[in-house]
Motif scaffolding. Sequence first.
Motif, short mmCIF file in Angstrom:
data_model
loop_
_atom_site.label_atom_id
_atom_site.label_comp_id
_atom_site.label_asym_id
_atom_site.label_seq_id
_atom_site.Cartn_x
_atom_site.Cartn_y
_atom_site.Cartn_z
N ALA A 11 0.06 8.15 9.49
CA ALA A 11 -0.52 6.53 9.41
C ALA A 11 -1.78 6.51 8.55
O ALA A 11 -2.70 6.05 8.89
CB ALA A 11 -0.90 6.38 11.09
N SER A 12 -1.46 7.08 7.30
CA SER A 12 -2.41 6.95 6.23
C SER A 12 -1.70 6.53 4.91
O SER A 12 -0.50 6.18 4.80
CB SER A 12 -2.88 8.29 5.87
OG SER A 12 -1.77 9.07 5.29
N TYR A 13 -2.75 6.03 4.11
CA TYR A 13 -2.66 5.30 2.93
C TYR A 13 -2.95 6.27 1.70
O TYR A 13 -3.86 7.00 1.94
CB TYR A 13 -3.08 4.01 2.75
CG TYR A 13 -2.59 2.95 3.65
CD1 TYR A 13 -1.10 2.60 3.29
CD2 TYR A 13 -3.20 2.58 4.72
CE1 TYR A 13 -0.50 1.89 4.41
CE2 TYR A 13 -2.58 1.75 5.62
CZ TYR A 13 -1.23 1.11 5.50
OH TYR A 13 -0.65 0.27 6.33
N ALA A 14 -1.96 6.35 0.52
CA ALA A 14 -2.31 7.26 -0.61
C ALA A 14 -3.96 6.56 -1.08
O ALA A 14 -4.11 5.45 -1.31
CB ALA A 14 -1.63 7.24 -1.51
N ARG A 15 -4.56 7.55 -1.68
CA ARG A 15 -5.86 7.41 -2.37
C ARG A 15 -6.06 7.93 -3.51
O ARG A 15 -5.44 9.20 -3.70
CB ARG A 15 -7.06 7.59 -1.41
CG ARG A 15 -7.45 6.52 -0.13
CD ARG A 15 -8.54 6.83 0.59
NE ARG A 15 -8.52 6.01 1.81
CZ ARG A 15 -9.52 5.16 1.93
NH1 ARG A 15 -10.37 5.02 1.19
NH2 ARG A 15 -9.29 4.35 2.94
N THR A 16 -6.83 7.39 -4.44
CA THR A 16 -7.25 8.18 -5.59
C THR A 16 -8.09 9.11 -5.40
O THR A 16 -8.85 9.16 -4.31
CB THR A 16 -7.95 7.25 -6.60
OG1 THR A 16 -9.22 6.83 -6.35
CG2 THR A 16 -6.96 6.05 -7.13
N PRO A 17 -8.60 10.21 -6.23
CA PRO A 17 -9.82 11.34 -5.86
C PRO A 17 -10.93 10.66 -5.52
O PRO A 17 -11.75 10.91 -5.05
CB PRO A 17 -9.73 11.85 -7.30
CG PRO A 17 -8.44 11.76 -7.92
CD PRO A 17 -7.89 10.44 -7.45
N LEU A 18 -11.18 9.21 -6.16
CA LEU A 18 -12.49 8.63 -5.86
C LEU A 18 -12.32 7.66 -4.62
O LEU A 18 -13.25 7.14 -4.21
CB LEU A 18 -12.87 7.88 -7.02
CG LEU A 18 -13.13 8.34 -8.22
CD1 LEU A 18 -13.38 7.46 -9.52
CD2 LEU A 18 -14.29 9.36 -8.17
N LEU A 74 0.81 -1.29 0.07
CA LEU A 74 -0.11 -0.22 0.16
C LEU A 74 0.93 1.28 0.06
O LEU A 74 1.78 1.31 0.77
CB LEU A 74 -0.93 0.23 1.29
CG LEU A 74 -2.08 -0.90 0.95
CD1 LEU A 74 -3.09 -1.20 2.59
CD2 LEU A 74 -3.08 -0.07 0.28
N ARG A 75 0.53 2.26 -1.16
CA ARG A 75 1.50 3.25 -1.26
C ARG A 75 1.07 4.15 0.19
O ARG A 75 -0.08 4.61 0.53
CB ARG A 75 1.14 4.12 -2.11
CG ARG A 75 2.16 5.37 -2.40
CD ARG A 75 1.75 6.25 -3.57
NE ARG A 75 2.01 5.35 -4.76
CZ ARG A 75 1.86 5.64 -6.24
NH1 ARG A 75 1.37 6.84 -6.43
NH2 ARG A 75 2.19 4.80 -7.11
N PRO A 76 1.98 4.68 0.96
CA PRO A 76 2.07 5.42 2.22
C PRO A 76 1.32 6.86 1.87
O PRO A 76 1.61 7.62 0.51
CB PRO A 76 3.34 5.69 2.60
CG PRO A 76 4.16 4.78 2.07
CD PRO A 76 3.65 4.42 0.89
N GLY A 77 0.37 7.40 2.72
CA GLY A 77 -0.10 8.75 2.38
C GLY A 77 0.79 9.97 3.04
O GLY A 77 1.84 9.56 3.83
#
Length: 81
Positions: free
Chosen positions: A14-21, A7-10
Motif C-alpha cells: 500500500a505504498s507509492y514510489a518516491r524519488t530520493p527527495l 501513481l507508480r506503486p511502491g
Amino acid sequence: MRLKAELRPGSAVASYARTPLGNYLIDCYCESWQDIKKINSKLNSLNGVVSTSYFENIVHSVLTLDKNNNPIEIKKGDLHA
C-alpha cells in the motif's frame, strides 16, 4: 493532453514510489507521443511538477511491451511521421 496518469506503486504494501527527495513518481500514458516535446513542455509548466523523464537526444532505444504484453524495441526515429 489526453494522458492517463497513474501513481507508480511502491515496493512496500500500500505504498507509492518516491524519488530520493520524497516526490511521488507518476507514470503518464498516451496513445500517440508524436507531440512529445509539447507534452513535456506543458507537463514541466504545471504547478507541482518537479521534472519529467523525457531525455531528448540521449536515449536511442527503448525496450517495452506492446498492447499484448509482447516485448518490443523502439529505436530512435521509429516514431517520426
